[in-house]
Write a protein that holds these residues in place. Structure first.
Motif, PDB file in Angstrom:
ATOM      1  N   PRO B  31      46.390  23.547  -8.207  1.00 36.90           N
ATOM      2  CA  PRO B  31      46.828  23.539  -6.803  1.00 36.90           C
ATOM      3  C   PRO B  31      45.653  23.623  -5.841  1.00 36.90           C
ATOM      4  O   PRO B  31      44.556  24.049  -6.199  1.00 36.90           O
ATOM      5  CB  PRO B  31      47.677  24.804  -6.715  1.00 36.90           C
ATOM      6  CG  PRO B  31      47.000  25.746  -7.661  1.00 36.90           C
ATOM      7  CD  PRO B  31      46.499  24.887  -8.801  1.00 36.90           C
ATOM      8  N   GLU B  32      45.944  23.231  -4.633  1.00 39.26           N
ATOM      9  CA  GLU B  32      45.027  23.505  -3.541  1.00 39.26           C
ATOM     10  C   GLU B  32      45.699  24.566  -2.673  1.00 39.26           C
ATOM     11  O   GLU B  32      46.856  24.416  -2.300  1.00 39.26           O
ATOM     12  CB  GLU B  32      44.730  22.255  -2.719  1.00 39.26           C
ATOM     13  CG  GLU B  32      43.718  22.532  -1.622  1.00 39.26           C
ATOM     14  CD  GLU B  32      43.222  21.285  -0.934  1.00 39.26           C
ATOM     15  OE1 GLU B  32      43.574  20.179  -1.378  1.00 39.26           O
ATOM     16  OE2 GLU B  32      42.488  21.446   0.055  1.00 39.26           O
ATOM     17  N   LEU B  33      44.963  25.620  -2.357  1.00 44.11           N
ATOM     18  CA  LEU B  33      45.527  26.757  -1.634  1.00 44.11           C
ATOM     19  C   LEU B  33      45.004  26.824  -0.213  1.00 44.11           C
ATOM     20  O   LEU B  33      43.840  26.494   0.062  1.00 44.11           O
ATOM     21  CB  LEU B  33      45.184  28.064  -2.350  1.00 44.11           C
ATOM     22  CG  LEU B  33      46.061  28.539  -3.522  1.00 44.11           C
ATOM     23  CD1 LEU B  33      47.473  28.849  -3.045  1.00 44.11           C
ATOM     24  CD2 LEU B  33      46.067  27.554  -4.647  1.00 44.11           C
ATOM     25  N   PHE B  34      45.887  27.249   0.690  1.00 43.48           N
ATOM     26  CA  PHE B  34      45.559  27.360   2.104  1.00 43.48           C
ATOM     27  C   PHE B  34      46.046  28.707   2.644  1.00 43.48           C
ATOM     28  O   PHE B  34      47.008  29.271   2.150  1.00 43.48           O
ATOM     29  CB  PHE B  34      46.262  26.276   2.928  1.00 43.48           C
ATOM     30  CG  PHE B  34      45.992  24.863   2.496  1.00 43.48           C
ATOM     31  CD1 PHE B  34      46.723  24.288   1.470  1.00 43.48           C
ATOM     32  CD2 PHE B  34      45.034  24.102   3.139  1.00 43.48           C
ATOM     33  CE1 PHE B  34      46.489  22.974   1.082  1.00 43.48           C
ATOM     34  CE2 PHE B  34      44.796  22.792   2.761  1.00 43.48           C
ATOM     35  CZ  PHE B  34      45.530  22.232   1.733  1.00 43.48           C
ATOM     36  N   TRP B  35      45.409  29.145   3.724  1.00 43.65           N
ATOM     37  CA  TRP B  35      45.954  30.200   4.567  1.00 43.65           C
ATOM     38  C   TRP B  35      46.129  29.615   5.965  1.00 43.65           C
ATOM     39  O   TRP B  35      45.183  29.064   6.540  1.00 43.65           O
ATOM     40  CB  TRP B  35      45.036  31.416   4.633  1.00 43.65           C
ATOM     41  CG  TRP B  35      45.225  32.355   3.490  1.00 43.65           C
ATOM     42  CD1 TRP B  35      44.474  32.459   2.362  1.00 43.65           C
ATOM     43  CD2 TRP B  35      46.250  33.346   3.360  1.00 43.65           C
ATOM     44  NE1 TRP B  35      44.957  33.445   1.542  1.00 43.65           N
ATOM     45  CE2 TRP B  35      46.050  34.006   2.127  1.00 43.65           C
ATOM     46  CE3 TRP B  35      47.315  33.752   4.177  1.00 43.65           C
ATOM     47  CZ2 TRP B  35      46.880  35.032   1.684  1.00 43.65           C
ATOM     48  CZ3 TRP B  35      48.136  34.775   3.732  1.00 43.65           C
ATOM     49  CH2 TRP B  35      47.922  35.406   2.496  1.00 43.65           C
ATOM     50  N   TYR B  36      47.367  29.731   6.478  1.00 44.72           N
ATOM     51  CA  TYR B  36      47.671  29.338   7.849  1.00 44.72           C
ATOM     52  C   TYR B  36      47.953  30.599   8.654  1.00 44.72           C
ATOM     53  O   TYR B  36      48.447  31.600   8.130  1.00 44.72           O
ATOM     54  CB  TYR B  36      48.897  28.416   7.899  1.00 44.72           C
ATOM     55  CG  TYR B  36      48.611  26.980   7.532  1.00 44.72           C
ATOM     56  CD1 TYR B  36      48.555  26.578   6.203  1.00 44.72           C
ATOM     57  CD2 TYR B  36      48.395  26.031   8.517  1.00 44.72           C
ATOM     58  CE1 TYR B  36      48.293  25.253   5.867  1.00 44.72           C
ATOM     59  CE2 TYR B  36      48.138  24.704   8.198  1.00 44.72           C
ATOM     60  CZ  TYR B  36      48.083  24.329   6.872  1.00 44.72           C
ATOM     61  OH  TYR B  36      47.819  23.019   6.549  1.00 44.72           O
ATOM     62  N   VAL B  37      47.651  30.540   9.956  1.00 43.32           N
ATOM     63  CA  VAL B  37      47.864  31.698  10.820  1.00 43.32           C
ATOM     64  C   VAL B  37      48.611  31.263  12.065  1.00 43.32           C
ATOM     65  O   VAL B  37      48.436  30.145  12.571  1.00 43.32           O
ATOM     66  CB  VAL B  37      46.514  32.365  11.181  1.00 43.32           C
ATOM     67  CG1 VAL B  37      45.598  31.408  11.926  1.00 43.32           C
ATOM     68  CG2 VAL B  37      46.738  33.633  12.001  1.00 43.32           C
ATOM     69  N   GLN B  38      49.471  32.146  12.534  1.00 40.58           N
ATOM     70  CA  GLN B  38      50.204  31.892  13.776  1.00 40.58           C
ATOM     71  C   GLN B  38      50.042  33.098  14.689  1.00 40.58           C
ATOM     72  O   GLN B  38      50.655  34.153  14.464  1.00 40.58           O
ATOM     73  CB  GLN B  38      51.677  31.626  13.483  1.00 40.58           C
ATOM     74  CG  GLN B  38      52.464  31.126  14.673  1.00 40.58           C
ATOM     75  CD  GLN B  38      53.832  30.598  14.275  1.00 40.58           C
ATOM     76  OE1 GLN B  38      54.420  31.019  13.279  1.00 40.58           O
ATOM     77  NE2 GLN B  38      54.354  29.659  15.035  1.00 40.58           N
ATOM     78  N   TYR B  39      49.184  32.957  15.705  1.00 40.78           N
ATOM     79  CA  TYR B  39      49.013  34.008  16.699  1.00 40.78           C
ATOM     80  C   TYR B  39      50.192  33.947  17.673  1.00 40.78           C
ATOM     81  O   TYR B  39      50.856  32.921  17.808  1.00 40.78           O
ATOM     82  CB  TYR B  39      47.698  33.831  17.445  1.00 40.78           C
ATOM     83  CG  TYR B  39      46.483  33.897  16.546  1.00 40.78           C
ATOM     84  CD1 TYR B  39      45.814  32.732  16.179  1.00 40.78           C
ATOM     85  CD2 TYR B  39      46.008  35.113  16.061  1.00 40.78           C
ATOM     86  CE1 TYR B  39      44.711  32.772  15.342  1.00 40.78           C
ATOM     87  CE2 TYR B  39      44.913  35.164  15.218  1.00 40.78           C
ATOM     88  CZ  TYR B  39      44.281  33.989  14.862  1.00 40.78           C
ATOM     89  OH  TYR B  39      43.189  34.033  14.028  1.00 40.78           O
ATOM     90  N   SER B  40      50.405  35.059  18.371  1.00 39.87           N
ATOM     91  CA  SER B  40      51.523  35.135  19.305  1.00 39.87           C
ATOM     92  C   SER B  40      51.446  34.011  20.327  1.00 39.87           C
ATOM     93  O   SER B  40      50.405  33.776  20.930  1.00 39.87           O
ATOM     94  CB  SER B  40      51.495  36.493  20.015  1.00 39.87           C
ATOM     95  OG  SER B  40      52.542  36.583  20.933  1.00 39.87           O
ATOM     96  N   ARG B  41      52.562  33.292  20.472  1.00 38.00           N
ATOM     97  CA  ARG B  41      52.687  32.210  21.454  1.00 38.00           C
ATOM     98  C   ARG B  41      51.772  31.015  21.186  1.00 38.00           C
ATOM     99  O   ARG B  41      51.495  30.223  22.079  1.00 38.00           O
ATOM    100  CB  ARG B  41      52.451  32.721  22.883  1.00 38.00           C
ATOM    101  CG  ARG B  41      53.369  33.841  23.297  1.00 38.00           C
ATOM    102  CD  ARG B  41      53.137  34.246  24.736  1.00 38.00           C
ATOM    103  NE  ARG B  41      53.802  35.484  25.075  1.00 38.00           N
ATOM    104  CZ  ARG B  41      55.093  35.613  25.332  1.00 38.00           C
ATOM    105  NH1 ARG B  41      55.884  34.561  25.296  1.00 38.00           N
ATOM    106  NH2 ARG B  41      55.618  36.786  25.619  1.00 38.00           N
ATOM    107  N   GLN B  42      51.284  30.898  19.960  1.00 37.32           N
ATOM    108  CA  GLN B  42      50.464  29.748  19.604  1.00 37.32           C
ATOM    109  C   GLN B  42      51.076  29.037  18.409  1.00 37.32           C
ATOM    110  O   GLN B  42      51.902  29.580  17.700  1.00 37.32           O
ATOM    111  CB  GLN B  42      49.036  30.172  19.287  1.00 37.32           C
ATOM    112  CG  GLN B  42      48.276  30.734  20.471  1.00 37.32           C
ATOM    113  CD  GLN B  42      46.823  30.993  20.143  1.00 37.32           C
ATOM    114  OE1 GLN B  42      46.235  30.329  19.279  1.00 37.32           O
ATOM    115  NE2 GLN B  42      46.232  31.962  20.823  1.00 37.32           N
TER     116      GLN B  42
END
Lengths: 112, 110
Positions: B31-42
């Motif tokens: 697999p290829e692994l990722f980390w995604y992030v979601q800041y408030s209101r973004q």
């Protein structure tokens, strides 16, 4: 900022009604994706398209339909067959299957 | 079955403390692994991917194939790190589609 534009931001559906969520990208990406985000469940793939005029079902395609007539557009229709449509819908695109996906701001769909 | 598991729904730490967001996966190929992030209101955005082997905003993640893990680490948490973090994977036969974990909300207190 540009890239991927989803509209509308909020959408309300009446019982028995079909609604269409818009997703447009100006990144010249070949691949586009639709995800559904529910609290505590992360994102689940509804449909994806790797090229114009072609698309595949994701993990939760029942009650949804899509089209990919243009490279920049990948609209999602939530049909009346989708019994639990209330959710946050995210559209994404990538230049190819090996590249990271870019996401839109999302559309929140609610039932009246 | 292909799956990504993030065992912690919420992780709360104080500013300056080390932070580790756990991610375990199940995948039959490479697999290829990722980390995604979601800041408030973004919008959701890519934080890092394992093939890049880079540090973004002080965060690093190492792919451990033996333990099938891809934990996200930062030695000293900052208040601006507070966000929702998603671990995701894709593979050669996935057509580019991502499989996401349930997400971990990181709260960094002053």
């Amino acid at each position: 900022d540009g890239g991927i534009t989803q509209s509308p931001k909020y959408l309300f559906r009446k019982e028995g009604q079909n609604v269409t969520l818009s997703c447009e990208q100006n990144l010249n990406h070949d691949a586009m994706y639709w995800y559904r985000q529910d609290p505590g469940q992360g994102l689940r793939l509804i449909y994806y398209s790797q090229i114009v005029n072609d698309f595949q079902k994701g993990d939760i395609a029942e009650g949804y339909s899509v089209s990919r007539e243009k490279k920049e557009s990948f609209p999602l229709t939530v049909t009346s067959a989708q019994k639990n449509p209330t959710a946050f819908y995210l559209c994404a695109s990538s230049s190819d299957r090996a590249q990271p996906q870019h996401f839109g701001d999302g559309t929140r769909l609610s039932i009246l | 079955a292909q799956r990504v598991t993030q065992p912690e729904k919420l992780l709360s730490v104080f500013k300056g403390a080390p932070v580790e967001l756990k991610c375990n996966y199940s995948y039959s190929g490479s697999p290829e692994l990722f980390w995604y992030v979601q800041y408030s209101r973004q919008r959701l955005q890519l934080l890092l991917r394992h093939i890049s082997r880079e540090s973004i905003k002080g965060f690093t993640a190492d792919l451990n194939k033996g333990e099938t893990s891809f934990h996200l680490k930062k030695p000293f948490a900052q208040e601006e790190d507070s966000a929702m973090y998603y671990c995701a994977l894709t593979g050669g036969n996935q057509g580019g589609k991502l499989i996401f974990g349930q997400g971990t909300e990181l709260s960094v207190k002053p």
